[in-house]
Structures are given as structure tokens and as C-alpha cells.
Motif scaffolding. Structure first.
Motif, PDB file in Angstrom:
ATOM      1  N   VAL A  90       0.831  -1.196   0.000  1.00 22.07           N
ATOM      2  CA  VAL A  90       0.000   0.000   0.000  1.00 22.07           C
ATOM      3  C   VAL A  90       0.871   1.253   0.000  1.00 22.07           C
ATOM      4  CG1 VAL A  90      -1.907  -1.157   1.154  1.00 22.07           C
ATOM      5  CG2 VAL A  90      -0.212   0.091   2.523  1.00 22.07           C
ATOM      6  N   ALA A  91       0.335   2.334  -0.569  1.00 19.68           N
ATOM      7  CA  ALA A  91       1.025   3.621  -0.575  1.00 19.68           C
ATOM      8  C   ALA A  91       0.609   4.493   0.592  1.00 19.68           C
ATOM      9  CB  ALA A  91       0.740   4.354  -1.885  1.00 19.68           C
ATOM     10  N   ILE A  92      -0.626   4.308   1.049  1.00 26.45           N
ATOM     11  CA  ILE A  92      -1.185   5.134   2.118  1.00 26.45           C
ATOM     12  C   ILE A  92      -1.926   4.220   3.076  1.00 26.45           C
ATOM     13  CG2 ILE A  92      -2.731   7.058   2.669  1.00 26.45           C
ATOM     14  CD1 ILE A  92      -2.384   7.959  -0.276  1.00 26.45           C
ATOM     15  N   ILE A  93      -1.778   4.477   4.392  1.00 26.11           N
ATOM     16  CA  ILE A  93      -2.464   3.668   5.392  1.00 26.11           C
ATOM     17  C   ILE A  93      -3.299   4.573   6.280  1.00 26.11           C
ATOM     18  CG2 ILE A  93      -2.216   2.098   7.347  1.00 26.11           C
ATOM     19  CD1 ILE A  93       0.450   1.267   6.282  1.00 26.11           C
ATOM     20  N   GLY A  94      -4.481   4.110   6.617  1.00 24.91           N
ATOM     21  CA  GLY A  94      -5.288   4.755   7.648  1.00 24.91           C
ATOM     22  C   GLY A  94      -5.571   3.751   8.737  1.00 24.91           C
TER      23      GLY A  94
END
Length: 376
Positions: A90-94
């Protein structure tokens, strides 16, 4: 509480490899089962509401959303985040609540704890709130509106500690007295003995912080212990009048005053559109936590537009700093210095509207920053 959204960017080679692909992978770790499931479900619904409205393609890239359930267990959150980075690329995690965010150390999507946004990690930004934003405002309001002696009842975890610290400083500075601070276990709380202890201290006001999802239980026991009939005013941050819980809380909550970032009745065209779409999709009210997911996705989308689809951490975080937009909660922006959210805080009172309990906003404090970051 809860309270989230910060977004952490997976930097370095992982982000670069994601940028070369056609899809932008966004991983989200949420409590979809376990004691904090209502929180995770609101965030997930907010994310879906944004993507339903705006589509799944931005800057020529398809958004590939990957959601993992941590079961409301912090250790699971850390493991799942690692899997998202290493296995799913993934490039972005929340991510979700404070224990999860602290364990991961890089990622947050719902926490209201100021310290989660770590100055040593430049790839984090918050789109939820901090408890300090709300607690300082309600302390000032209470001191100006007749509160003299306060007992604090707080959940025993990081957001509760921050809410208490900010409230105590602001209230005592305004001339008020904190009679006692009572800590309640976070897991499976029975509020009754703590509420009795609070009543025995004979305050004129009770300041309460409990996580969204526990507010319904608290309200029931508040009434059972007769505090509503003892002339004790109940105040707190917006968590204690969570729109997800209010319909089942009962009339003991009438007149409760809070400082919060959102009410489902917030009067704006943007919010009315959001509420209508959310209710149609889910069959229940959105709450303030849902906006963590909704506004978090907005921030991702708009940053990707600015970077023309590039997903390296430096480019994305630069694009996010200083960004401003109109949320269903009102105008918000990202502080370019702290990467914290700046937003309005609303004083609201619980009233009946068309036979149901709602938090009705009656005063606005504009563009509130996190007070704990302002001290540094």
C-alpha cells in the motif's frame, strides 16, 4: 474519542513501487468487530460515502481500498499494518483508535490523542480532531455559564488523560475548582460506582469523557443514579452525545451541553447532502467519527490530484500541508506546521427535534487549533 483521522504515508521504496502501478493502494485498519466495532463501522461508512460520491479513480489512478479488521485489539493493528505495507504494497495507510495508532506508530485514522501526530514522523497528518480542541472550549464555556465545582469522570486511556489535562488547566485558569478526577477502566466499564462517587462529591457540574460507543451505557447509568435529578450539570466533549448513540439514550440527556466538531443537524448544504446519502446507504445517522473516513479520503484524493498521481511520501505530505476545504462539519484545513487539523468547535445542547434526541448547535468557535501543539 476517538477519536481519527490521521493518515500516514508509506514512504521510501514501498511508496515508489506503488506509484509505478496503475492502482493506488490505500490500506485501512479498523475495529469492525469487538467492543469498538461501532467506531470502525462509522469510519468505513464515511470512506464509502466519499468514494460513492467521487468515484474510485483520481489523477488517472484507480483507488484500490483494502480494509482490515483489527478486532479492537491494538497488537492486531500493528501486525495488520505491517502486512499492508509488506504484502499488499500500500502507498497510504489509515488506522483507527489511539491504542492502535500508538502501536503502529506511523498510522492513524480516528484517534483524538494529540501525541499520535509525532513530529519525528513527517509522513502523518490528521483529519479527525483532538480532544484538546473540544475540552478547552467546553471548560471556558462552563466557567462563564455558572459552573464552579467540577468532578471529572474519564476513561483511563490516552485521550481521556488529554481531555482531563486540557479541561483542568482551562477551567482552573478561569477560576473554577476541580473537586476530584475519577478514572474508569476502558474495557467493559460499569460506570455506576464511579457515578455514585462523583455524586457524593457534591459538584455542580460533571465533566465526562468516554469513547464514542460507550456513551449510551453511560447515559443510562447517569439517569439510574439520579444525577440528572440532583441538579448536576453534565458537560463534555462531543463524544458523549455521539449521534450514533443519541436515539437510544433517553430523556435524561436533555439539556446536556458539549463542545464538539459535528452534529448531524449541522446547518449547511454540504452536510445535508452528506447526511441524506449516508442514511440512504446505511440506515442510521452519521456521527463525527464517520467524517474521519470521509475527509481522510478527500485529503488523499486532492493530494493525488496535486501530485498527478505520484505516491511518494514527500510529495503527498507536501501536497496535504495547508490544504483547505468545506467538510460536512464546516470549514477545515491542515496546519502546515503541525500537520494537525484546524476546524470549528460547536457548543451544542441536547434537545428533542421531531420526537428524537439531537445535538443542536448554538455557538461556534472558529478555526480551533490543537492547544497542546500550540504550547510547543
Amino acid at each position: 474519542m476517538l477519536r481519527i483521522v490521521a493518515i500516514a504515508l508509506a514512504a521510501g521504496t514501498l511508496a515508489a513501487s506503488a506509484a509505478s502501478a496503475e492502482d493506488v493502494k490505500v490500506g485501512v485498519v479498523l475495529p469492525l468487530t469487538g467492543g469498538l466495532a461501532p467506531v470502525g463501522k462509522q469510519v468505513q461508512a464515511g470512506i464509502k460515502a466519499y468514494m460513492e460520491k467521487n468515484g474510485a479513480t483520481v489523477a488517472g489512478k484507480k483507488i484500490d481500498l483494502i480494509v482490515k479488521d483489527d478486532g479492537s485489539v491494538a497488537d492486531n493493528s500493528k501486525r495488520l499494518a505491517q502486512e499492508l505495507i509488506v504484502n499488499d504494497k500500500v502507498a497510504i495507510i489509515g488506522s483507527a483508535l489511539t491504542p492502535s495508532a500508538m502501536a503502529i506508530a506511523k498510522v492513524v485514522m480516528v484517534s483524538g490523542t494529540s501525541g499520535v501526530i509525532n513530529p519525528n514522523n513527517p509522513y502523518m497528518v490528521r483529519t479527525s480532531f483532538t480532544l484538546g480542541q473540544q475540552s478547552g472550549i467546553i471548560a471556558e464555556w462552563a466557567a462563564k455559564n455558572g459552573s464552579k465545582k467540577v468532578v471529572i469522570v474519564q476513561s483511563d486511556w490516552a485521550p481521556g488523560a488529554e481531555a482531563t489535562a486540557v479541561f483542568t488547566e482551562a477551567f482552573t485558569k478561569a477560576g473554577g475548582q476541580i473537586v476530584e478526577t475519577i478514572k474508569v477502566p476502558l474495557a467493559n466499564p460499569d460506570f455506576a460506582p464511579f457515578l455514585q462517587r462523583a455524586r457524593d462529591a457534591n459538584p455542580d457540574t460533571l465533566f465526562v469523557f468516554v469513547p464514542a460507543g460507550q456513551a449510551g451505557t453511560f447515559a443510562k447509568q447517569f439517569a439510574e443514579r439520579g444525577l440528572d435529578k440532583a441538579g448536576i450539570k453534565l458537560i463534555g466533549p462531543g463524544d458523549i452525545v455521539d449521534d450514533n448513540d443519541l436515539p437510544g439514550m433517553g430523556d435524561a440527556m436533555l439539556g446536556v451541553v458539549t463542545a464538539g466538531i459535528y452534529s448531524v443537524l449541522h446547518n449547511s448544504p454540504t452536510n445535508k447532502e452528506y447526511v441524506a446519502a449516508f442514511k440512504k446507504a446505511n440506515g442510521y445517522r452519521p456521527n463525527f467519527i464517520s467524517l474521519g473516513g470521509y475527509d481522510g479520503m478527500h485529503l488523499i484524493y486532492e493530494a493525488l490530484k496535486k501530485t498527478q498521481g505520484k505516491t511518494d511520501g514527500e510529495a503527498l505530505i507536501t501536497a496535504m500541508k495547508g490544504m483547505k476545504w468545506e467538510s460536512p462539519r464546516g470549514p477545515i484545513s491542515i496546519d502546515p506546521e503541525t500537520r494537525e487539523i484546524i476546524q470549528n468547535v460547536y457548543i451544542g445542547k441536547i434537545q428533542k427535534v421531531d420526537g428524537e434526541l439531537y445535538n443542536v448547535e448554538f455557538a461556534t468557535f472558529d478555526a480551533v487549533k490543537d492547544p497542546l501543539k500550540m504550547k510547543k
